[in-house]
Enzyme design. Structure first.
Site, short mmCIF file in Angstrom:
data_model
loop_
_atom_site.label_atom_id
_atom_site.label_comp_id
_atom_site.label_asym_id
_atom_site.label_seq_id
_atom_site.Cartn_x
_atom_site.Cartn_y
_atom_site.Cartn_z
N ALA A 188 0.86 -1.17 0.00
CA ALA A 188 0.00 0.00 0.00
C ALA A 188 0.90 1.23 0.00
CB ALA A 188 -0.89 -0.03 1.24
N GLU A 237 4.63 -5.52 7.12
CA GLU A 237 3.81 -4.60 7.92
C GLU A 237 4.36 -4.35 9.32
OE1 GLU A 237 2.66 -6.69 5.75
OE2 GLU A 237 0.91 -5.87 4.72
N GLU A 268 -0.70 -9.37 -0.64
CA GLU A 268 -2.10 -9.69 -0.31
C GLU A 268 -2.96 -9.73 -1.58
OE1 GLU A 268 -2.30 -6.57 2.79
OE2 GLU A 268 -3.02 -8.16 4.10
N GLY A 325 0.47 -5.07 0.98
CA GLY A 325 -0.77 -5.13 0.21
C GLY A 325 -0.58 -5.74 -1.18
N1 DAK Z 1 4.59 3.25 -0.89
C1 DAK Z 1 4.96 4.41 -1.45
N2 DAK Z 1 6.08 4.57 -2.18
C2 DAK Z 1 6.86 3.48 -2.34
C3 DAK Z 1 6.54 2.23 -1.77
C4 DAK Z 1 5.34 2.13 -1.00
N3 DAK Z 1 4.89 1.00 -0.45
N4 DAK Z 1 7.51 1.35 -2.09
C5 DAK Z 1 8.40 2.03 -2.84
N5 DAK Z 1 8.02 3.29 -3.00
C6 DAK Z 1 8.71 4.36 -3.73
C7 DAK Z 1 9.93 4.86 -2.98
O1 DAK Z 1 9.52 5.82 -2.02
C8 DAK Z 1 10.74 5.45 -4.10
O2 DAK Z 1 10.18 6.70 -4.44
P1 DAK Z 1 11.13 8.04 -4.56
O3 DAK Z 1 11.81 8.17 -3.24
O4 DAK Z 1 12.07 7.69 -5.70
O5 DAK Z 1 10.15 9.15 -4.88
C9 DAK Z 1 10.47 4.52 -5.26
O6 DAK Z 1 9.25 3.84 -4.94
C10 DAK Z 1 11.54 3.49 -5.48
O7 DAK Z 1 11.74 2.80 -4.25
P2 DAK Z 1 13.19 2.63 -3.58
O8 DAK Z 1 14.09 3.74 -3.95
O9 DAK Z 1 12.97 2.37 -2.14
O10 DAK Z 1 13.70 1.30 -4.31
P3 DAK Z 1 14.76 0.23 -3.76
O11 DAK Z 1 15.10 -0.63 -4.92
O12 DAK Z 1 15.86 0.89 -3.01
O13 DAK Z 1 13.92 -0.65 -2.70
C11 DAK Z 1 11.97 -1.83 -1.90
C12 DAK Z 1 12.87 -1.43 -3.13
C13 DAK Z 1 10.73 -2.54 -2.41
C14 DAK Z 1 12.79 -2.82 -1.04
C15 DAK Z 1 11.65 -0.58 -1.08
O14 DAK Z 1 11.08 0.41 -1.94
C16 DAK Z 1 10.69 -0.80 0.04
O15 DAK Z 1 11.03 -1.34 1.09
N6 DAK Z 1 9.42 -0.37 -0.17
C17 DAK Z 1 8.43 -0.40 0.86
C18 DAK Z 1 7.91 -1.79 1.11
C19 DAK Z 1 6.86 -1.75 2.15
O16 DAK Z 1 7.13 -1.60 3.37
N7 DAK Z 1 5.60 -1.72 1.70
C20 DAK Z 1 4.46 -1.44 2.55
C21 DAK Z 1 4.07 -2.67 3.35
S1 DAK Z 1 2.76 -2.28 4.41
C22 DAK Z 1 -4.63 -0.77 4.88
C23 DAK Z 1 -4.54 -2.08 4.48
C24 DAK Z 1 -3.34 -2.60 4.11
C25 DAK Z 1 -2.21 -1.83 4.17
C26 DAK Z 1 -2.30 -0.50 4.58
C27 DAK Z 1 -3.49 0.03 4.93
N8 DAK Z 1 -5.86 -0.23 5.26
C28 DAK Z 1 -7.04 -1.00 5.15
C29 DAK Z 1 -5.98 1.13 5.65
C30 DAK Z 1 -0.97 -2.41 3.73
C31 DAK Z 1 0.18 -2.00 4.17
C32 DAK Z 1 1.38 -2.40 3.48
O17 DAK Z 1 1.40 -2.77 2.34
#
Ligand code: DAK
Length: 259
Positions: A66, A135, A115, A112
């Protein structure tokens, strides 16, 4: 259909849906979620669609979760409302769709994003894919069915390990534990998904829908055996059943109409 965050194209009865926010690694923001809900509803009600391939734009990510920047401000009430709406219109809607959905996981499938892939009926990963539910690194737990669907797919022990460590698993490991059906080179990913749907396309559409409904019932708090009996009985009323049996007797290929 023209969307801002998705590319959707219907070709030879397969609906191709590409999540198209490559710069943000296809992270799911509200607009993308709304568009996904729309395209899932379209697939369900459109006869020409016999299967869906869902993938992410580019070669790096399926969906990296997400959109963190967007959900960082939510409170408990908003979280609950969004979770309910998301479950209903997207994640459960895919799982309960009469059309088979294949997730073509072309890179990171995190939070997400995993998921979403787990809500699909079949998962194929490219060799570079990495899958995980990070998460707990953000002080959250999976909120779009991840605790349930991961447990159903890989069992309690592995699910607890993956969710509580937040470690990513490689595509090879994902195949070994049953999280994905196949791992293929990235260049073959869509071909593999098409190969499977091209076989399913030859089968009776109403029987496919009944089979999905019965299988999904086995995972929820329903009596799956009772649903199977109901769905089995319904098949006898279909033109496809008559066609399938006639084609066998007449030694020809069945032509199903989905009626
Ligand atoms: N959200 C927003 N932007 C994201 C993103 C994300 N999940 N993942 C990556 N990006 C963006 C980065 O911010 C970066 O943008 P700029 O800084 O260049 O503007 C760009 O994508 C490239 O990412 P990286 O520079 O970080 O790329 P790397 O190769 O260095 O790393 C990575 C790749 C996938 C390991 C890293 O980007 C990363 O760790 N990303 C986050 C993974 C993560 O934690 N995802 C979220 C999991 S929690 C809900 C229900 C469900 C959820 C939420 C709410 N409700 C019902 C309300 C779910 C939550 C989740 O999914």
């Amino acid at each position: 259909m023209v969307y801002q965050n998705l590319i959707s194209e219907l070709k030879e009865n397969i609906l191709y849906v590409v999540i198209n926010r490559e710069k943000a690694l296809n992270a799911l923001n509200k607009d993308t979620l709304n568009e996904l809900a729309d395209v899932i509803a379209f697939a369900g009600k459109t006869n020409e669609v016999r299967g869906v391939i869902l993938t992410g734009a580019g070669e790096k990510a399926f969906v990296a979760g997400a959109d963190i920047k967007e959900f960082s401000e939510y409170n408990a009430k908003e979280g609950e409302e969004l979770a309910k709406r998301g479950h209903e219109n997207i994640f459960n809607a895919i799982e309960n769709s009469p059309k088979p959905f294949i997730a073509a996981i072309n890179g990171f499938a995190l939070g997400g994003g995993l998921e979403l892939a787990m809500a699909c009926h079949i998962r194929i990963a490219s060799e570079n894919a990495k899958l995980g539910l990070p998460e707990v690194t953000l002080g959250l737990i999976p909120g779009y069915g991840g605790t349930q669907r991961l447990t159903q797919l890989v069992g309690k022990g592995k699910a607890i390990e993956i969710i509580t460590t937040a470690n990513m698993v490689t595509a090879a490991e994902a195949e070994k534990i049953g999280l994905v059906n196949y791992v293929v080179p990235q260049a073959d990913l869509i071909n593999k998904a098409e190969e499977i749907l091209n076989v399913i396309k030859q089968r009776a559409p109403l029987a496919i829908a009944s089979a999905i409904k019965s299988i999904v019932a086995s995972l929820n708090e329903e009596n799956g055996y009772a649903i199977e009996i109901e769905e089995f009985a319904k098949c006898f009323e279909t033109a496809d059943f008559k066609e399938g049996v006639s084609a066998f007797v007449e030694k020809r290929k069945a032509i199903f109409t989905g009626k």
